[in-house]
Design a protein around this motif. Sequence first.
Motif, PDB file in Angstrom:
ATOM      1  N   LEU A  60       0.882  -1.214  -0.069  1.00  0.00           N
ATOM      2  CA  LEU A  60       0.051   0.086   0.077  1.00  0.00           C
ATOM      3  C   LEU A  60       0.754   1.216  -0.012  1.00  0.00           C
ATOM      4  O   LEU A  60       0.388   2.407  -0.086  1.00  0.00           O
ATOM      5  CB  LEU A  60      -0.649   0.126   1.185  1.00  0.00           C
ATOM      6  N   GLY A  61       2.124   1.077   0.151  1.00  0.00           N
ATOM      7  CA  GLY A  61       3.041   2.150   0.019  1.00  0.00           C
ATOM      8  C   GLY A  61       3.127   2.882   1.581  1.00  0.00           C
ATOM      9  O   GLY A  61       3.024   4.216   1.666  1.00  0.00           O
ATOM     10  N   ILE A  62       2.743   2.195   2.473  1.00  0.00           N
ATOM     11  CA  ILE A  62       2.639   3.044   3.974  1.00  0.00           C
ATOM     12  C   ILE A  62       4.113   2.706   4.553  1.00  0.00           C
ATOM     13  O   ILE A  62       4.507   1.782   4.604  1.00  0.00           O
ATOM     14  CB  ILE A  62       1.603   2.121   4.965  1.00  0.00           C
ATOM     15  N   GLU A  63       4.609   4.069   4.937  1.00  0.00           N
ATOM     16  CA  GLU A  63       5.994   3.714   5.652  1.00  0.00           C
ATOM     17  C   GLU A  63       5.756   3.119   7.071  1.00  0.00           C
ATOM     18  O   GLU A  63       5.007   3.159   7.627  1.00  0.00           O
ATOM     19  CB  GLU A  63       6.478   5.230   5.665  1.00  0.00           C
ATOM     20  N   HIS A  64       6.853   2.228   7.198  1.00  0.00           N
ATOM     21  CA  HIS A  64       6.812   1.315   8.423  1.00  0.00           C
ATOM     22  C   HIS A  64       8.087   1.258   8.835  1.00  0.00           C
ATOM     23  O   HIS A  64       9.267   1.732   8.023  1.00  0.00           O
ATOM     24  CB  HIS A  64       6.128  -0.008   8.237  1.00  0.00           C
ATOM     25  N   ASP A  65       8.451   0.484   9.687  1.00  0.00           N
ATOM     26  CA  ASP A  65       9.922   0.348  10.632  1.00  0.00           C
ATOM     27  C   ASP A  65      10.431  -1.125  10.123  1.00  0.00           C
ATOM     28  O   ASP A  65      11.464  -1.307  10.405  1.00  0.00           O
ATOM     29  CB  ASP A  65       9.655   0.137  11.881  1.00  0.00           C
ATOM     30  N   GLY A  66       9.996  -1.685   8.798  1.00  0.00           N
ATOM     31  CA  GLY A  66      10.661  -2.755   8.474  1.00  0.00           C
ATOM     32  C   GLY A  66       9.925  -4.273   9.197  1.00  0.00           C
ATOM     33  O   GLY A  66       9.965  -5.097   8.619  1.00  0.00           O
ATOM     34  N   LYS A  67       9.321  -3.758   9.841  1.00  0.00           N
ATOM     35  CA  LYS A  67       8.499  -5.172  10.656  1.00  0.00           C
ATOM     36  C   LYS A  67       6.844  -4.790  10.646  1.00  0.00           C
ATOM     37  O   LYS A  67       6.285  -5.562  11.170  1.00  0.00           O
ATOM     38  CB  LYS A  67       9.015  -4.997  12.102  1.00  0.00           C
ATOM     39  N   GLY A  68       6.459  -3.892  10.046  1.00  0.00           N
ATOM     40  CA  GLY A  68       4.950  -3.467   9.872  1.00  0.00           C
ATOM     41  C   GLY A  68       4.488  -2.336  10.940  1.00  0.00           C
ATOM     42  O   GLY A  68       3.410  -2.218  10.852  1.00  0.00           O
ATOM     43  N   GLN A  69       5.353  -2.027  11.649  1.00  0.00           N
ATOM     44  CA  GLN A  69       5.028  -0.905  12.618  1.00  0.00           C
ATOM     45  C   GLN A  69       4.987   0.360  11.725  1.00  0.00           C
ATOM     46  O   GLN A  69       5.907   0.624  11.241  1.00  0.00           O
ATOM     47  CB  GLN A  69       5.896  -0.810  13.782  1.00  0.00           C
ATOM     48  N   VAL A  70       3.773   1.026  11.560  1.00  0.00           N
ATOM     49  CA  VAL A  70       3.687   2.087  11.003  1.00  0.00           C
ATOM     50  C   VAL A  70       4.075   3.399  11.581  1.00  0.00           C
ATOM     51  O   VAL A  70       4.147   3.527  12.597  1.00  0.00           O
ATOM     52  CB  VAL A  70       2.139   2.367  10.783  1.00  0.00           C
ATOM     53  N   GLU A  71       4.883   4.002  10.624  1.00  0.00           N
ATOM     54  CA  GLU A  71       5.462   5.240  11.226  1.00  0.00           C
ATOM     55  C   GLU A  71       4.659   6.481  10.702  1.00  0.00           C
ATOM     56  O   GLU A  71       4.482   6.421   9.505  1.00  0.00           O
ATOM     57  CB  GLU A  71       7.015   5.329  10.453  1.00  0.00           C
ATOM     58  N   GLY A  72       4.477   7.048  11.648  1.00  0.00           N
ATOM     59  CA  GLY A  72       3.384   8.446  11.342  1.00  0.00           C
ATOM     60  C   GLY A  72       1.927   7.793  11.537  1.00  0.00           C
ATOM     61  O   GLY A  72       1.738   6.779  12.137  1.00  0.00           O
TER      62      GLY A  72
END
Length: 166
Positions: free
Chosen positions: A96-108
């Motif tokens: 989906l192009g959602i920024e995350h920490d590489g483990k799926g934790q959404v940033e922002g």
Amino acid sequence: MTAHELFQNVNPSLVQDMFQWMRETDRNLYKTALGSLASNRKLRPQFVQKKSIADQITWMHNTLRLKSSDMIAEHLLQVYFMKGQEEMLASFCDGLGIEHDGKGQVEGNLPETLDAEKLKAAIDTLLEKFDTGLVALYLHTFNLQTPDGWSALADALENDERLKLA
């Protein structure tokens, strides 16, 4: 669908797997879940702890089906997916192009809308890589993360036969 309704409709084997994972990887989480559910039912945790592991898990699943357990149910699903299904979360966020920490934790912040085409592609990717029931449970849980969910995801959950919980 609320969290307790998810537990009413999900395949019991997925719940069994979730609690087995908790028991094996994070014993404190398992004990906390059991204790919270017992307290919610006005029982001492020892009452449930005396049961066999299989009976404990069955009891927890039955308790999570109750409306009074909705907050606990949502929290347990969130923790399970965040800690136990990181690859799935990361794959979905990437799709989906959602920024995350590489483990799926959404940033922002989570997006206000989901692009229907990207969502369909992300769902297809998840279904290719992971158990269908687990994907369906995750997507239903994800849709609980905003007060009204996302219309595109709600539509997919309602109309895509592959995403049925039972």
